[in-house]
Design an enzyme around this catalytic site. Structure first.
Site, PDB file in Angstrom:
ATOM      1  N   VAL A 163       0.852  -1.200   0.000  1.00  0.00           N
ATOM      2  CA  VAL A 163       0.000   0.000   0.000  1.00  0.00           C
ATOM      3  C   VAL A 163       0.881   1.241   0.000  1.00  0.00           C
ATOM      4  O   VAL A 163       1.782   1.374   0.840  1.00  0.00           O
ATOM      5  CB  VAL A 163      -0.901   0.065   1.259  1.00  0.00           C
ATOM      6  CG1 VAL A 163      -1.881   1.228   1.160  1.00  0.00           C
ATOM      7  CG2 VAL A 163      -1.634  -1.232   1.488  1.00  0.00           C
TER       8      VAL A 163
ATOM      9  N   ILE B 274       5.700   4.849   0.716  1.00  0.00           N
ATOM     10  CA  ILE B 274       5.240   5.588   1.919  1.00  0.00           C
ATOM     11  C   ILE B 274       5.121   4.619   3.093  1.00  0.00           C
ATOM     12  O   ILE B 274       4.394   3.629   2.994  1.00  0.00           O
ATOM     13  CB  ILE B 274       3.859   6.236   1.691  1.00  0.00           C
ATOM     14  CG1 ILE B 274       3.839   7.058   0.408  1.00  0.00           C
ATOM     15  CG2 ILE B 274       3.461   7.094   2.884  1.00  0.00           C
ATOM     16  CD1 ILE B 274       2.444   7.543   0.004  1.00  0.00           C
TER      17      ILE B 274
ATOM     18  N   LYS C 283      -6.012  -2.085  -1.531  1.00  0.00           N
ATOM     19  CA  LYS C 283      -5.160  -1.341  -0.590  1.00  0.00           C
ATOM     20  C   LYS C 283      -5.972  -0.903   0.634  1.00  0.00           C
ATOM     21  O   LYS C 283      -5.487  -0.971   1.765  1.00  0.00           O
ATOM     22  CB  LYS C 283      -4.544  -0.135  -1.302  1.00  0.00           C
ATOM     23  CG  LYS C 283      -3.509  -0.550  -2.355  1.00  0.00           C
ATOM     24  CD  LYS C 283      -3.130   0.606  -3.254  1.00  0.00           C
ATOM     25  CE  LYS C 283      -2.048   0.223  -4.246  1.00  0.00           C
ATOM     26  NZ  LYS C 283      -1.838   1.223  -5.287  1.00  0.00           N
TER      27      LYS C 283
HETATM   28  N1  HSE Z   1      -1.120   0.792 -10.150  1.00  0.00           N
HETATM   29  C1  HSE Z   1      -0.865   1.393  -8.893  1.00  0.00           C
HETATM   30  C2  HSE Z   1      -1.122   2.897  -8.978  1.00  0.00           C
HETATM   31  C3  HSE Z   1       0.517   1.197  -8.352  1.00  0.00           C
HETATM   32  O1  HSE Z   1      -1.439   3.423 -10.038  1.00  0.00           O
HETATM   33  O2  HSE Z   1      -1.010   3.547  -7.957  1.00  0.00           O
HETATM   34  C4  HSE Z   1       0.739  -0.172  -7.806  1.00  0.00           C
HETATM   35  O3  HSE Z   1      -0.036  -0.406  -6.680  1.00  0.00           O
END
Ligand code: HSE
Length: 430
Positions: free
Chosen positions: A136, A140, A209
């Site tokens: 996630v 960060i 996430k």
């Molecule tokens: N595809 C994701 C995004 C990144 O655009 O933030 C990987 O988790």
């Protein structure tokens, strides 16, 4: 550790964007990592699909193999880093190494959001650790702050931009006045969006996430299927313009609230006041706003994807595991086994922005107001834009349950004077 001397031996499962970044940083930051982990780290084997695939950073070819068994069953490896992505094969590899008492670091959000409980249970049985900071928010630090730094507080709300692709698209639409399709094409040209952008633009990536963040923050097992989601495909340039005029930005927000009667968890385009710190998070950046009962508001901001940011989060997990490797295992994360009470979206309480294309004649507004009144929807602002064939009513409601609002929407759609409802977007209250 078997025949590894003082090193901690790492097996990389997958070596693309993130994996080659991990390899690069292990070499570049050798001294730093040794100090942080308490012993040197060594990547001893790398499982790949193809030896010669393009990678952002060069890797030592002598470590590469396509033989999964040779890597998974290497007794000298202490920590496996799973970076192959997808669910089924990743799950099978993860269960295999955990079952043999090896530690696991993964950046795989789908894996944790779908099978977090199973992996934690396997790890608890075999005394190994599973870490997933990179799953996630890329680079960060979020999981450990929520789990450890805020371990003494009650997290009440999480609200974040956890998908960089959609934030990039919405930023372009807002800055350039472009349509969703134009902004998506531009994002794809520049490599900010995948050729198949489905998981990002439909909100699935953000839902996975959010499920992970809920599980950690609220001490209960939330899976991705329990998170309500809507994507950004329906957001129009006119909505961004209307929003700005009314003092809002539009973001794809992941919102989770812990309430007495359960958890509310949802991902959808959201109008957020321009003065809110999340409103100014632009481009492909991520930011997560956390409210704790005692600590108050916190915000975490940074690169939510990319080779080196994500590799940094992976290595932070490796450092944490290696530092604690010789201690007896603890029984953390038993809360994954407690199935969460996630409330239906029907019970969510939000404000709504709604645009109606209507016939421009006396009594129309009265009919619309009547439908809202019948369904306990109270209006905060109503503006007519355009006239004649192009008359539109732009309104914002007060807080209302999703159930009442959707009932009103259905009734409005059936009125002869309402030609179309081109837009409905939830509005975040301050
Ligand atoms: N595809 C994701 C995004 C990144 O655009 O933030 C990987 O988790």
């Amino acid at each position: 550790m078997a025949d590894s001397g003082e090193h901690a031996n790492i097996g990389l499962l997958g070596c693309g964007t993130i994996g080659s970044g991990v390899f690069h940083l292990v070499g570049k930051n050798e001294r730093l990592l040794t100090m942080a982990a308490g012993r040197p780290l060594r990547i001893s084997r790398i499982l790949v699909k193809q030896i010669d695939e393009p990678r952002p950073f060069p890797v030592d070819r002598s470590l590469l193999t396509t033989d999964a068994t040779a890597v998974l069953q290497d007794p000298g490896i202490d920590v496996f880093i799973e970076l192959i992505g997808g669910i089924e094969q990743a799950r099978s590899f993860a269960l295999d190494v955990l079952g043999r008492g090896k530690h696991l670091v993964t950046a795989n959000k789908e894996l944790i959001a779908c099978h977090g409980r199973e992996l934690m249970e396997e790890a608890a049985r075999s005394g190994s650790q599973v870490r997933f900071e990179a799953s996630v928010g890329g680079g960060i630090p979020l999981i450990r702050p929520l789990e450890e730094s805020l371990g003494g507080d009650r997290v009440q709300k999480i609200m974040g931009i956890v998908n960089g692709t959609t934030n990039y698209i919405l930023t372009r639409m807002s800055d350039e006045g472009s349509t969703y399709a134009e902004a998506l094409a531009g994002a794809q040209e520049l490599g900010f969006a995948e050729a198949d952008p489905g998981a990002d633009v439909e909100g699935a990536d953000a839902a996975s996430k959010l499920a992970i963040l809920c599980s950690i923050a609220f001490n209960t097992g939330v899976t991705d299927t329990q998170v309500y989601r809507e994507g950004i495909q329906g957001v129009r340039p006119e909505d961004l313009e209307n929003a700005r005029e009314m003092g809002y930005a539009i973001k794809l927000l992941a919102v989770a609230i812990s309430e007495d009667d359960g958890i509310s968890a949802r991902v959808h385009p959201t109008m957020i006041p321009l003065e809110h710190p999340l409103a100014s998070v632009s481009g492909n950046f991520n930011a997560i706003f956390v409210t704790g009962e005692s600590v108050g508001d916190l915000m975490f901001y940074g690169q939510g994807a990319g080779s080196l940011p994500t590799a940094t989060a992976v290595l932070g997990d490796v450092v944490n595991i290696v530092r604690n490797m010789d201690r007896p295992p603890t029984s953390r994360r038993s809360y994954w086994s407690r199935a969460a009470n996630v409330k239906s979206i029907d019970d969510a309480l939000t404000r709504f922005y709604m645009v109606l294309r209507v016939l421009d004649r006396p009594g129309v507004l009265a009919q619309i107001a009547g439908v809202f009144g019948d369904n306990q929807v109270s209006l905060e602002s109503v503006v007519q834009k355009g006239f004649g064939d192009n008359a539109q009513i732009v309104m914002i409601t007060h807080q209302v349950t999703e159930r009442n609002f959707q009932e009103a929407r259905k009734r409005l759609e059936s009125l002869d004077v309402v030609l179309e409802i081109p837009s409905v977007i939830r509005v975040e209250s301050e």
